[in-house]
Design a protein around this motif. Structure first.
Motif, short mmCIF file in Angstrom:
data_model
loop_
_atom_site.label_atom_id
_atom_site.label_comp_id
_atom_site.label_asym_id
_atom_site.label_seq_id
_atom_site.Cartn_x
_atom_site.Cartn_y
_atom_site.Cartn_z
N ILE A 1 8.67 4.31 -10.42
CA ILE A 1 7.61 4.78 -9.53
C ILE A 1 8.31 5.63 -8.47
O ILE A 1 9.20 5.16 -7.77
CB ILE A 1 6.86 3.62 -8.85
N ASN A 2 7.91 6.88 -8.39
CA ASN A 2 8.51 7.82 -7.44
C ASN A 2 7.48 8.20 -6.38
O ASN A 2 6.28 8.27 -6.66
CB ASN A 2 8.97 9.09 -8.16
N ALA A 3 7.97 8.46 -5.19
CA ALA A 3 7.11 8.92 -4.10
C ALA A 3 7.79 10.12 -3.45
O ALA A 3 8.34 10.03 -2.35
CB ALA A 3 6.87 7.82 -3.08
N GLY B 1 2.55 5.87 4.32
CA GLY B 1 2.81 6.03 2.90
C GLY B 1 4.15 5.54 2.43
O GLY B 1 4.57 5.89 1.32
N VAL B 2 4.85 4.71 3.21
CA VAL B 2 6.17 4.23 2.82
C VAL B 2 6.05 2.80 2.31
O VAL B 2 5.39 1.96 2.93
CB VAL B 2 7.15 4.28 4.01
N MET C 1 -0.56 9.28 -11.54
CA MET C 1 -0.15 9.22 -10.13
C MET C 1 -1.36 8.91 -9.26
O MET C 1 -2.51 8.97 -9.69
CB MET C 1 0.47 10.54 -9.70
N GLY C 2 -1.06 8.58 -7.99
CA GLY C 2 -2.08 8.39 -6.97
C GLY C 2 -1.59 9.00 -5.67
O GLY C 2 -0.39 9.19 -5.48
N LEU D 1 0.70 11.44 0.38
CA LEU D 1 1.99 11.33 -0.30
C LEU D 1 1.75 10.87 -1.73
O LEU D 1 1.09 9.86 -1.96
CB LEU D 1 2.89 10.34 0.43
N PRO D 2 2.26 11.62 -2.72
CA PRO D 2 2.04 11.21 -4.11
C PRO D 2 2.95 10.05 -4.52
O PRO D 2 4.13 10.03 -4.19
CB PRO D 2 2.36 12.47 -4.91
N TYR D 3 2.37 9.10 -5.21
CA TYR D 3 3.11 8.02 -5.87
C TYR D 3 2.86 8.18 -7.36
O TYR D 3 1.72 8.09 -7.81
CB TYR D 3 2.61 6.65 -5.40
#
Length: 748
Positions: A286-288, A384-385, A264-265, A272-274
Motif C-alpha cells: 500500500i503506497n501513499a 492523510g498520514v 486506490m482511494g 492524498l492517494p492511497y
C-alpha cells in the motif's frame, strides 16, 4: 530480453482467475459460492445488486444511481433498486478483455449533476483477430443523457495513440501500455478539485523478468504511473515533473515506479492517494505517494516491498537507482509478505466516510486481498498520514472475490467479481458491549517468536508478517496470533462479564505444533485446553469473568519443545457492561494550590485503567499564564497506579500561575475500552517565589515502597487504590500537605 526467474512465483491474477473460478462453479452445478464471511460482531454482509457479468468497478451518481463497469465493456445502470436491462453504454466492440484486461475503471465527474461526465478506463481492442496479442489502453469521457450515455459524446482524453503495444511509438507518445495479459490499466478517482487520479500498470509480463517493466522508471512513458490530470487529460501544474507543457507525459505524472496499481482511494481531507500495488513473488504494497516528499519514485521494478527486487537488481536502471540511496524511493506505507510463496493480490481501497460505523472506524482506510480473501484497515490522521496498527475486518471472502472497495453513508461497498455482485458491509447491531482484544491494548506481552500479532497468525519474527488466522480451514477476521511460550495480559477492572474465543494451532503450520492454552483470571487458572496440535479440532472458550481485574492468556508448548507452536486466540472478545467513562480522581499539584516548587511534576490519577497510547504532549499540557505555548515536557503513564505524569523539561518559572489540562472528548485520552474522558479536565496552581521552601509531596521521589497500596500525596494512606485516602489528620489537626504511608515504607 525476457527470462524466467527460477523459484519465483507470480502473484495471483485477479480477473483471469475469476473467469476460471466461475467456470469451475458452473461445472459443479452451483449457481454461486456459499459466502461464509467472517466479520466483527454487529456487521452484516448483504447484496446490493446481483446478476452482473464479471463486474470490476462502480461509481455512485449524486442521485444514488450506480453505474457498474463489467469486464467485457458493458456499463450497467442500477436505479431505484433495479438493474436496468438497457446499458448505460456498450463498449464491448472497443474493449479487449483477455485475461486481466478489460474495462477496469469508472468514475463520475465531481460536477456530474451539471456536466454529466463519466470516465471509463479500459484496454482498447485494436485488432479482434489478435485477441491475446499486445494492446494499449484508453481513458474515455462520455456525457450522460438521462439513463444512457449520449450518442457521439465519447472523447478520448488519455491514450489517444493505440496499437499493438506502445514500444513501436516514439518516447513521450500518449500511449498506455497493455502488452501483457495483466498489468494493464488500473483505476480512477476524482479529487475534491475535480481533477483525476489515474493508475496504470507497467504493461509487462507478470511471471518473468521483462525489460518492459523498466518503463515504470521512465517519466516519458505512461507505464507504471499514477497520473494526475484534468478532465480533458492535461497535466496538472502542481505535479512534481511539470514542464510547462500540459500535454507532455511527464507533466501528467504524480508518482512512478508501479507494477500493477489496480485500485486506490483518496484521503477525504487532503486528497492524498492511497493505492495498492500488486506484487510479484514476495510483497504486496500500500503506497501513499506524497508530492511533498523528497521522491515520488515508488521503486518498481528495482524494489518490491522494502527490498531490492532480485530479478531486476542487475539491470543498469536499478543499479543507478540503488546508487542514489534509499531516500531516492518513497517506501510503502505498509507491505505484507506472500508467506512462503502463497499468492496475494492487494486491492487498494477506500476511506470510510459515513457515520454509522462505530467510532473506532473513523478515519480508517480499508483495503482487501482478492486471493487471500481478507479486508483489513488502518487509521489515518486528518492530513492523510497512517497513524495506527493494521487491524482485521473481514475474512473468508475468497468466494466473493473483492476487486473494488468504496463507501457510502450506509456502509462499506465492494465488488464481488466471482459472484457477479456489489455487496455492502453495514453495521446493524449497535452493541458496544463487545470488545475484541486485538483492538485494545494489553498491559504486558511475551511471545515465543516475534511479537503477538493482531488479527493475523504469528507468522515469522517480524511485525505484521502473519497470514489470516485460520483454524481447521476457517479464516477469522479478528484475534491474536501467538507462538508458545506466550503470555498476554489485559486489564478488565471488573467491567466485563464474558470472555470468548476459538482456539487452536494455526493452519500455517499444517498438522505440526503442540500447545496448551490456559486462561487465568486474577492469578487463578480458570481454563486449560489440554494438548492441541495442527490436526486438533477447534475448541470454543466461553468463560464468566465477572469482577476480574486482570485477564491472562497463556500458551505453553505441549512438552516437546516449541517448534512451529503457532497458536491462535481467534475471535478473542470480551462482553462488558455499560461502560462508565473515566474520570480524574486526584491531581498534583492540587487545584488552586500556591507555593508550588518550580521543580514539581504534574500528575493526574484516574478512576480506571487508561489506554497508555492516548497520552502525549498533545493530550496532557501545562501552559504558563499569559502564553499559548505549552511548557516543554515528557509525558508518561503508570498503569500500576493509573497515573499520568508530566515532567517539565526545565524548572517552572517562579511566582507564576500555570494551567494543566488533560484533554477529553474526541481526540483526547481514553480508557482501555476506548471510552474517552468526557471533557477536558483543567486546573491551575501557582509556583512559589524564588527561594521558597518545597513540600515533599510536590516533588518526585526516586524510589518508593509501601506496606499497603501506594504512597499517597497530601492525603492519608487509605486502602489499596491510589487517591483513596482521607485528609491527613494528626491529633485532630488536619494538614493540607504531606505524605501518607503504611509500614513498612521507604521513600527516597
Amino acid at each position: 530480453m525476457r527470462y524466467i526467474i527460477a523459484g519465483h512465483q507470480q502473484a495471483v491474477h485477479l480477473l483471469g482467475i475469476a473467469l476460471m473460478a466461475l467456470a469451475a462453479l458452473v461445472g459443479e452445478g452451483l449457481q454461486r459460492p456459499v459466502l461464509g464471511q467472517s466479520l466483527p460482531a454487529g456487521f452484516v454482509d448483504t447484496v446490493v445488486v446481483g446478476g452482473l457479468n464479471l463486474p470490476t468497478a462502480f461509481t455512485t451518481l449524486p442521485d444514488g444511481r450506480l453505474l457498474i463497469a463489467e469486464k467485457n465493456g458493458l456499463v450497467r445502470l442500477f436505479k431505484n433498486g433495479v438493474l436496468l436491462s438497457t446499458p448505460f453504454i456498450d463498449l464491448r466492440s472497443s474493449v479487449n478483455d483477455y485475461w486481466d484486461r478489460g474495462l477496469l475503471g469508472i468514475a463520475a465527474d465531481l460536477d456530474f449533476s451539471t456536466n454529466g461526465y463519466v470516465y471509463l478506463l479500459y484496454t482498447y481492442e485494436n485488432n479482434a483477430a489478435d485477441y491475446s496479442g499486445h494492446k494499449s489502453g484508453r481513458l474515455t469521457r462520455v456525457s450522460a443523457s438521462g439513463d444512457i450515455a449520449a450518442p457521439g459524446s465519447a472523447v478520448t482524453i488519455l491514450g489517444t495513440t493505440v496499437g499493438s503495444g506502445c514500444n513501436n511509438f516514439p518516447a513521450g507518445t500518449d500511449c498506455i501500455p497493455s502488452e501483457s495479459p495483466s498489468h494493464s490499466v488500473g483505476g480512477i478517482r476524482v479529487s475534491s478539485d475535480a481533477t483525476l487520479f489515474v493508475s496504470l500498470g507497467d504493461g509487462a509480463e507478470f511471471n518473468i523478468v521483462d525489460d518492459d517493466a523498466l518503463r515504470a522508471q521512465n517519466l516519458d512513458s505512461l507505464s507504471g504511473k499514477l497520473l494526475h490530470i484534468t478532465r480533458t487529460g492535461a497535466g496538472v501544474s502542481t505535479n512534481p515533473f511539470w514542464t510547462g507543457n500540459a500535454s507532455e507525459n511527464r507533466s501528467k505524472v504524480f508518482a512512478y515506479g508501479l507494477r500493477n496499481a489496480f485500485r486506490m482511494g483518496l484521503h477525504p481531507n487532503s486528497d492524498l492517494p492511497y493505492l495498492g500495488d500488486v506484487g510479484w513473488g514476495e510483497w504486496e504494497e500500500i503506497n501513499a505517494p506524497n508530492a511533498a516528499s523528497p521522491s515520488v519514485n515508488l521503486g518498481w521494478p528495482c524494489y518490491e516491498g522494502l527490498l531490492h527486487q532480485s530479478g531486476y537488481e542487475p539491470k543498469a536502471v536499478c543499479q543507478s537507482l540503488y546508487a542514489l540511496g534509499p531516500s531516492a524511493v518513497q517506501m510503502p506505507v505498509i507491505s505484507y509478505y506472500h508467506n512462503s510463496g502463497g499468492s496475494s493480490a492487494v486491492v487498494g481501497g477506500t476511506f470510510y466516510t459515513g457515520a454509522l460505523f462505530p467510532s473506532q472506524y473513523d478515519d480508517a482506510f480499508f483495503y482487501a486481498d482478492y486471493a487471500v480473501g481478507f479486508i483489513r484497515y488502518f487509521k489515518v490522521d486528518p492530513v492523510g498520514v497512517k497513524s495506527g496498527p493494521l487491524l482485521g475486518f473481514g475474512a473468508n471472502l475468497q468466494a466473493a472475490g473483492p476487486v473494488y472497495l468504496d463507501s457510502d453513508g450506509a456502509g462499506l461497498l465492494y465488488v464481488a467479481i466471482n459472484t457477479g455482485e456489489i455487496r455492502r458491509i453495514s453495521y446493524e447491531t449497535n452493541d458496544s458491549s463487545i470488545t475484541y482484544l486485538s483492538d485494545g491494548s494489553w498491559t504486558s506481552m511475551t511471545n515465543g517468536l516475534g511479537p503477538v500479532e493482531r488479527d493475523q497468525s504469528n507468522g515469522d519474527g517480524a511485525t505484521y508478517d502473519g497470514r489470516v488466522i485460520t483454524l481447521a480451514g476457517l479464516g477469522y477476521a479478528k484475534g491474536l496470533g501467538v507462538h508458545a511460550p506466550s503470555d498476554v495480559r489485559f486489564a478488565l477492572n471488573g467491567a466485563c462479564t464474558t470472555f470468548q474465543a476459538a482456539i487452536g494451532v494455526d493452519g500455517e503450520v499444517g498438522s505440526n505444533g503442540s500447545v496448551v492454552f490456559q486462561v487465568w483470571a486474577d492469578g487463578i487458572k480458570v481454563y486449560e485446553s489440554g494438548t492441541m496440535d495442527g490436526s486438533s479440532a477447534t475448541q470454543a472458550v466461553n468463560l464468566n469473568v465477572s469482577g476480574t481485574a486482570q485477564l491472562q492468556l497463556v500458551v505453553t508448548d505441549g512438552g516437546n519443545g516449541n517448534a512451529q507452536d503457532h497458536a491462535d486466540w481467534a475471535d478473542a472478545r470480551l462482553t462488558c457492561g455499560p461502560t462508565t467513562p473515566p474520570s480524574v480522581i486526584a491531581t498534583t499539584p492540587p487545584a488552586g494550590s500556591t507555593g508550588v516548587p518550580p521543580t514539581a511534576n504534574v500528575t493526574a490519577t484516574f478512576s480506571e485503567a487508561m489506554n497508555a497510547a492516548t497520552f502525549s504532549t498533545s493530550t496532557v499540557t501545562l501552559v504558563p499564564q499569559g502564553s499559548l505555548t505549552p511548557a516543554g515536557a515528557t509525558v508518561t503513564y503508570d498503569a500500576a497506579t493509573r497515573t499520568v505524569r508530566l515532567d517539565p523539561s526545565a524548572s517552572l518559572a517562579t511566582s507564576t500561575a500555570y494551567t494543566a489540562t488533560i484533554k477529553g472528548g474526541s481526540g483526547g485520552v481514553t480508557d482501555v475500552a476506548g471510552s474517552p474522558l468526557p471533557a477536558d479536565v483543567v486546573w491551575t496552581f501557582t509556583t512559589a517565589a524564588a527561594g521558597a521552601s518545597a513540600y515533599l509531596s510536590d516533588l518526585a521521589w526516586t524510589a518508593a515502597v509501601n506496606g499497603w497500596g501506594p504512597v499517597e500525596r497530601d492525603r492519608a494512606n487509605g486502602d489499596l487504590a491510589p487517591g483513596d485516602g482521607l485528609p491527613i489528620t494528626l491529633n485532630g489537626v488536619t494538614y493540607v500537605k504531606g505524605l501518607g504511608t503504611h509500614a513498612a515504607s521507604d521513600i527516597r
